[in-house]
Design an enzyme around this catalytic site. Sequence first.
Site, PDB file in Angstrom:
ATOM      1  N   GLN A   1      -3.013 -12.155   8.225  1.00  0.00           N
ATOM      2  CA  GLN A   1      -3.061 -11.964   6.707  1.00  0.00           C
ATOM      3  C   GLN A   1      -2.537 -13.439   5.616  1.00  0.00           C
ATOM      4  O   GLN A   1      -2.807 -13.344   4.694  1.00  0.00           O
ATOM      5  CB  GLN A   1      -2.223 -10.394   6.125  1.00  0.00           C
ATOM      6  CG  GLN A   1      -2.139 -10.347   4.482  1.00  0.00           C
ATOM      7  CD  GLN A   1      -1.989  -8.769   4.413  1.00  0.00           C
ATOM      8  OE1 GLN A   1      -2.248  -8.039   4.657  1.00  0.00           O
ATOM      9  NE2 GLN A   1      -1.117  -8.518   3.966  1.00  0.00           N
TER      10      GLN A   1
ATOM     11  N   LEU B   1       6.366   3.173   1.210  1.00  0.00           N
ATOM     12  CA  LEU B   1       7.412   2.268   1.749  1.00  0.00           C
ATOM     13  C   LEU B   1       9.020   2.505   2.967  1.00  0.00           C
ATOM     14  O   LEU B   1       9.125   3.382   2.902  1.00  0.00           O
ATOM     15  CB  LEU B   1       7.956   1.692   0.381  1.00  0.00           C
ATOM     16  CG  LEU B   1       7.311   1.357  -0.891  1.00  0.00           C
ATOM     17  CD1 LEU B   1       7.929   1.499  -2.050  1.00  0.00           C
ATOM     18  CD2 LEU B   1       6.484  -0.136  -0.399  1.00  0.00           C
ATOM     19  N   HIS B   2       9.178   1.550   3.271  1.00  0.00           N
ATOM     20  CA  HIS B   2       9.547   0.722   4.510  1.00  0.00           C
ATOM     21  C   HIS B   2      11.008  -0.635   4.256  1.00  0.00           C
ATOM     22  O   HIS B   2      10.662  -0.978   3.450  1.00  0.00           O
ATOM     23  CB  HIS B   2       9.179   0.864   5.433  1.00  0.00           C
ATOM     24  CG  HIS B   2       8.441   0.552   6.299  1.00  0.00           C
ATOM     25  ND1 HIS B   2       9.076  -1.600   6.275  1.00  0.00           N
ATOM     26  CD2 HIS B   2       6.999   0.831   6.069  1.00  0.00           C
ATOM     27  CE1 HIS B   2       7.601  -1.714   6.592  1.00  0.00           C
ATOM     28  NE2 HIS B   2       6.635  -0.729   6.698  1.00  0.00           N
TER      29      HIS B   2
ATOM     30  N   SER C   1       6.366  -0.326   9.874  1.00  0.00           N
ATOM     31  CA  SER C   1       5.458  -0.780   9.533  1.00  0.00           C
ATOM     32  C   SER C   1       4.643   0.985   9.116  1.00  0.00           C
ATOM     33  O   SER C   1       5.286   1.880   9.632  1.00  0.00           O
ATOM     34  CB  SER C   1       3.822  -0.579  10.521  1.00  0.00           C
ATOM     35  OG  SER C   1       3.182  -0.095  10.514  1.00  0.00           O
ATOM     36  N   SER C   2       3.847   1.391   7.959  1.00  0.00           N
ATOM     37  CA  SER C   2       3.916   2.576   7.326  1.00  0.00           C
ATOM     38  C   SER C   2       2.860   4.097   8.352  1.00  0.00           C
ATOM     39  O   SER C   2       3.219   4.954   8.501  1.00  0.00           O
ATOM     40  CB  SER C   2       3.152   2.277   6.484  1.00  0.00           C
ATOM     41  OG  SER C   2       3.194   1.626   5.129  1.00  0.00           O
ATOM     42  N   ARG C   3       2.506   2.794   9.446  1.00  0.00           N
ATOM     43  CA  ARG C   3       2.137   3.824  10.811  1.00  0.00           C
ATOM     44  C   ARG C   3       2.496   4.118  11.071  1.00  0.00           C
ATOM     45  O   ARG C   3       2.465   5.711  12.252  1.00  0.00           O
ATOM     46  CB  ARG C   3       1.264   2.597  11.238  1.00  0.00           C
ATOM     47  CG  ARG C   3      -0.791   2.551  10.522  1.00  0.00           C
ATOM     48  CD  ARG C   3      -1.276   2.092  11.152  1.00  0.00           C
ATOM     49  NE  ARG C   3      -3.163   1.863  10.195  1.00  0.00           N
ATOM     50  CZ  ARG C   3      -3.127   1.113   9.522  1.00  0.00           C
ATOM     51  NH1 ARG C   3      -2.337  -0.277   9.425  1.00  0.00           N
ATOM     52  NH2 ARG C   3      -4.547   0.728   8.638  1.00  0.00           N
TER      53      ARG C   3
ATOM     54  N   ASP D   1       2.322  -9.639   9.159  1.00  0.00           N
ATOM     55  CA  ASP D   1       0.595  -9.922   8.767  1.00  0.00           C
ATOM     56  C   ASP D   1       0.140 -10.768   8.731  1.00  0.00           C
ATOM     57  O   ASP D   1      -0.282 -11.869   8.111  1.00  0.00           O
ATOM     58  CB  ASP D   1       0.047  -9.023   7.739  1.00  0.00           C
ATOM     59  CG  ASP D   1       0.843  -7.999   7.781  1.00  0.00           C
ATOM     60  OD1 ASP D   1      -0.595  -6.886   8.619  1.00  0.00           O
ATOM     61  OD2 ASP D   1       1.780  -6.415   6.890  1.00  0.00           O
TER      62      ASP D   1
ATOM     63  N   HIS E   1       9.040  -3.624   3.471  1.00  0.00           N
ATOM     64  CA  HIS E   1       8.947  -3.728   2.283  1.00  0.00           C
ATOM     65  C   HIS E   1       9.971  -4.402   1.487  1.00  0.00           C
ATOM     66  O   HIS E   1       9.820  -5.117   0.397  1.00  0.00           O
ATOM     67  CB  HIS E   1       8.474  -2.810   1.525  1.00  0.00           C
ATOM     68  CG  HIS E   1       7.454  -2.265   1.941  1.00  0.00           C
ATOM     69  ND1 HIS E   1       6.906  -1.794   2.864  1.00  0.00           N
ATOM     70  CD2 HIS E   1       5.863  -2.937   2.241  1.00  0.00           C
ATOM     71  CE1 HIS E   1       5.612  -0.840   3.442  1.00  0.00           C
ATOM     72  NE2 HIS E   1       5.116  -2.107   2.746  1.00  0.00           N
TER      73      HIS E   1
ATOM     74  N   MET F   1       1.285  -1.136  -0.260  1.00  0.00           N
ATOM     75  CA  MET F   1      -0.290  -0.273  -0.086  1.00  0.00           C
ATOM     76  C   MET F   1       0.950   1.297  -0.060  1.00  0.00           C
ATOM     77  O   MET F   1       0.368   2.312   0.256  1.00  0.00           O
ATOM     78  CB  MET F   1      -0.864  -0.215   1.121  1.00  0.00           C
ATOM     79  CG  MET F   1      -2.322  -0.637   0.891  1.00  0.00           C
ATOM     80  SD  MET F   1      -3.032  -1.101   2.314  1.00  0.00           S
ATOM     81  CE  MET F   1      -3.001  -0.950   3.478  1.00  0.00           C
TER      82      MET F   1
END
Length: 279
Positions: free
Chosen positions: A151, A31-32, A183-185, A148, A35, A28
């Site tokens: 997932q 990126l970090h 995490s992107s968050r 995840d 990923h 999504m």
Amino acid sequence: MQVVETIEQVRAIRWRDPFVEWGLVTTMGALHEGHLALIRQAKSENERVGVSIFVNPTQFNDPKDLEKYPRNLKHDLAMLEAEGVDLVWTPSTEEMYPPNFQTFVDVEIMSQYLEGASRLGHFRGVTTVVAKLFNVFQPTRAYFGQKDAQQVAIIKQMVRDLAMNLEIVVCPIVREPDGLAMSSRNARLSAEEREAANVLSKALKAAEKQWNSSKRDAVALRYEMRSVIESEPLAKVDYVSVADPTTLEELNGEVDRALLSMAVFIGDIRLIDNIVVGR
Ligand code: AMP
């Protein structure tokens, strides 16, 4: 590196040579290093690598979360170029969900547990979009992060149930030096919250230590995780779980092998983390 938007363009590039093996990393964006680890593994195992960037609206049950989700396409593309990615697919929402869209993929049982219980409809959105991404891209292999864990368990189930013709590869969680899962968050955490966010990995490590010292009762493991999290004033437990890593069913009594996982609010940012104990 080719950057394309439409399904037609992806198919044309993917099938230019049908004998070439392609790895796909679905993301999504924002990126970090987590990923990038997936992309590097995909590069080492395939002749070509594709990355999709799509913030999938159907997997967000909270419109505010969708709106606040970090987006930085320019930066993402520069990172992907530096990694030597061959194809980047950035579909529009209309491309993925054209007017009158009405077909969904639902892995019915596993999608109800854990993240699914807290985020109603989340996995229906995930499996639907991932099925479509697979269907368009038709990769030889697709790469997912253990970050995840639910997932990936659900996607494996979907691939098995629907006989999708690809291999699912699971990559380990990439963490910051102090243990926080990338995490992107995380980008949304204040300095104080960033510090507090370490409580997730601390709680998992404490439970793992307990398990390693042969205290393996599931209730006691859940209690240990919850008490470490509750020692942090900025943290609020959403759930802690000790579950079967394949079926995701909650376990009771002594556990030989288990997925320890949690979702925790740090301020209004919801973070997840997990660890597997036992072989
Ligand atoms: P996202 O962009 O959050 O949808 O994530 C795209 C893929 O990257 C998923 O397969 C994630 O599990 C994976 N991923 C995200 N963060 C990490 C991490 N810290 N370590 C390993 N994989 C990750």
